[in-house]
Design a protein around this motif. Structure first.
Motif, PDB file in Angstrom:
ATOM      1  N   SER A 141       1.046  -1.263  -0.008  1.00 55.19           N
ATOM      2  CA  SER A 141      -0.174  -0.003  -0.010  1.00 55.19           C
ATOM      3  C   SER A 141       0.947   1.290   0.039  1.00 55.19           C
ATOM      4  O   SER A 141       2.081   1.206   0.246  1.00 55.19           O
ATOM      5  CB  SER A 141      -0.781   0.014   1.284  1.00 55.19           C
ATOM      6  N   THR A 167       3.043  12.473   3.717  1.00 50.23           N
ATOM      7  CA  THR A 167       1.475  11.985   3.763  1.00 50.23           C
ATOM      8  C   THR A 167       0.635  12.596   2.695  1.00 50.23           C
ATOM      9  O   THR A 167      -0.303  11.994   2.671  1.00 50.23           O
ATOM     10  CB  THR A 167       1.104  12.065   5.107  1.00 50.23           C
ATOM     11  N   ASP A 171      -3.915   8.052   0.842  1.00 49.36           N
ATOM     12  CA  ASP A 171      -5.349   7.892   1.525  1.00 49.36           C
ATOM     13  C   ASP A 171      -5.363   8.083   2.809  1.00 49.36           C
ATOM     14  O   ASP A 171      -4.435   7.870   3.575  1.00 49.36           O
ATOM     15  CB  ASP A 171      -5.880   6.566   0.946  1.00 49.36           C
ATOM     16  N   PRO A 172      -6.490   8.855   3.177  1.00 48.48           N
ATOM     17  CA  PRO A 172      -6.559   9.245   4.449  1.00 48.48           C
ATOM     18  C   PRO A 172      -6.404   8.119   5.682  1.00 48.48           C
ATOM     19  O   PRO A 172      -5.797   8.429   6.572  1.00 48.48           O
ATOM     20  CB  PRO A 172      -7.906   9.917   4.413  1.00 48.48           C
ATOM     21  N   GLU A 173      -6.732   6.925   5.323  1.00 50.29           N
ATOM     22  CA  GLU A 173      -6.463   5.997   6.125  1.00 50.29           C
ATOM     23  C   GLU A 173      -5.088   5.425   6.461  1.00 50.29           C
ATOM     24  O   GLU A 173      -4.801   4.636   7.377  1.00 50.29           O
ATOM     25  CB  GLU A 173      -7.681   4.542   5.862  1.00 50.29           C
ATOM     26  N   MET A 174      -4.202   5.898   5.598  1.00 52.06           N
ATOM     27  CA  MET A 174      -2.817   5.418   5.725  1.00 52.06           C
ATOM     28  C   MET A 174      -1.842   6.534   6.263  1.00 52.06           C
ATOM     29  O   MET A 174      -0.781   6.208   6.529  1.00 52.06           O
ATOM     30  CB  MET A 174      -2.210   4.948   4.410  1.00 52.06           C
ATOM     31  N   GLY A 176      -2.040   7.935   9.287  1.00 53.25           N
ATOM     32  CA  GLY A 176      -1.576   7.659  10.635  1.00 53.25           C
ATOM     33  C   GLY A 176      -0.440   6.906  10.882  1.00 53.25           C
ATOM     34  O   GLY A 176       0.451   7.046  11.563  1.00 53.25           O
ATOM     35  N   GLU A 177      -0.582   5.650   9.970  1.00 50.76           N
ATOM     36  CA  GLU A 177       0.454   4.659  10.406  1.00 50.76           C
ATOM     37  C   GLU A 177       2.060   5.421   9.802  1.00 50.76           C
ATOM     38  O   GLU A 177       3.092   4.785  10.601  1.00 50.76           O
ATOM     39  CB  GLU A 177       0.464   3.554   9.280  1.00 50.76           C
TER      40      GLU A 177
END
Ligand code: ADP
Ligand code: MG
Length: 243
Positions: A141, A167, A171-174, A176-177
């Protein structure tokens, strides 16, 4: 505190565009600096000058006791000491994760393969991706690719890590990591210059926020002061846009 990065009256033009307008800046060893500002304000150009991906027209840049502005500066040495993480991950698509990470340590630092692989696995562990060592970038990803890019930078044991909107392509969900990995780096005392509009990250870990507009440093301060009490109209306008 010793300054690991220092800009003295730095100016740069792209044709008629005064992209860096008399920049004076000091970054202490271990400091975390967040750079923000509107698109086109010169943020990328500023951090690219630190490892001389861009040349300047006048002024001085000192990094890690090296005179970066000096035409005879040893760029290989300079860049070996500085990790650079870009918005686009820039991994080699035809190489596995492990091969991507060992490339510079082996060819620039002349570390042997087995040691380079050992270091690479440690860095992959640090970014939580040991199980992806033999994967190819396309199998990962965006967030994982960016974490590999960070591991690759760390494998050179840099003194400084530079991040240019790390960042923004995710995509927004990635997001944070990747930010979590960066926060961990901060806790290890890494000197970091981070171009980002991630205010949560800035508030949590930045020692200082620097706001740029039209090639100038308009305002600099602690995150809480900058975000809650900006002193300039331009910074107020910018913050209201990213909130
Ligand atoms: P930011 O990262 O804040 O968006 P940049 O440092 O990328 O800003 O760019 C600052 C300005 O310099 C922009 O107007 C951009 O179009 C211009 N610029 C950047 N790189 C070049 C280049 N290689 N040649 C000409 N103009 C450039
Ligand atoms: Mg930029």
């Amino acid at each position: 505190m010793e300054n690991i990065i220092e800009f003295k009256n730095v100016n740069k033009w792209f044709g008629k565009l005064h992209v860096l307008n008399n920049i004076n800046l000091q970054v202490a060893r271990g400091e975390v600096l967040v750079i923000c500002g509107p698109s086109g304000s010169g943020k990328s150009t500023l951090i690219r000058c630190i490892n001389r991906l861009e040349n300047i027209h006048d002024g001085e840049i000192h990094v890690n006791k090296m005179q970066v502005h000096d035409k005879s500066a040893n760029l290989t040495k300079l860049r070996a000491d500085i990790g650079f993480v870009f918005q686009q991950f820039h991994l080699y698509p035809h190489m596995t994760v492990l091969q991507n990470i060992i490339l510079a340590p082996m060819h620039v630092k002349k570390i042997n393969r087995s040691l380079a692989e050992k270091i690479a696995m440690e860095k992959l562990d640090q970014v939580g991706l040991t199980e992806k060592a033999n994967a190819y970038p396309i199998q990962l990803s965006g967030g994982q690719q960016q974490r590999v890019a960070i591991a690759r930078g760390l494998a050179m044991s840099p003194d400084i890590m530079l991040f240019d909107e790390p960042t923004s392509a995710l995509d927004p969900e990635m997001i944070g990591e990747v930010l979590d990995v960066m926060v961990n780096l901060v806790s290890e005392g890494m000197t970091m210059c981070v171009v980002t509009h991630e205010m949560g990250f800035a508030r949590k870990v930045a020692d200082r926020v620097l706001f740029m507009d039209e090639g100038q440093i308009i305002e600099t301060g602690k995150p809480i002061d900058f975000f809650d009490n900006p002193t300039t109209e331009r910074a107020r306008g910018f913050i209201s846009m990213i909130l």
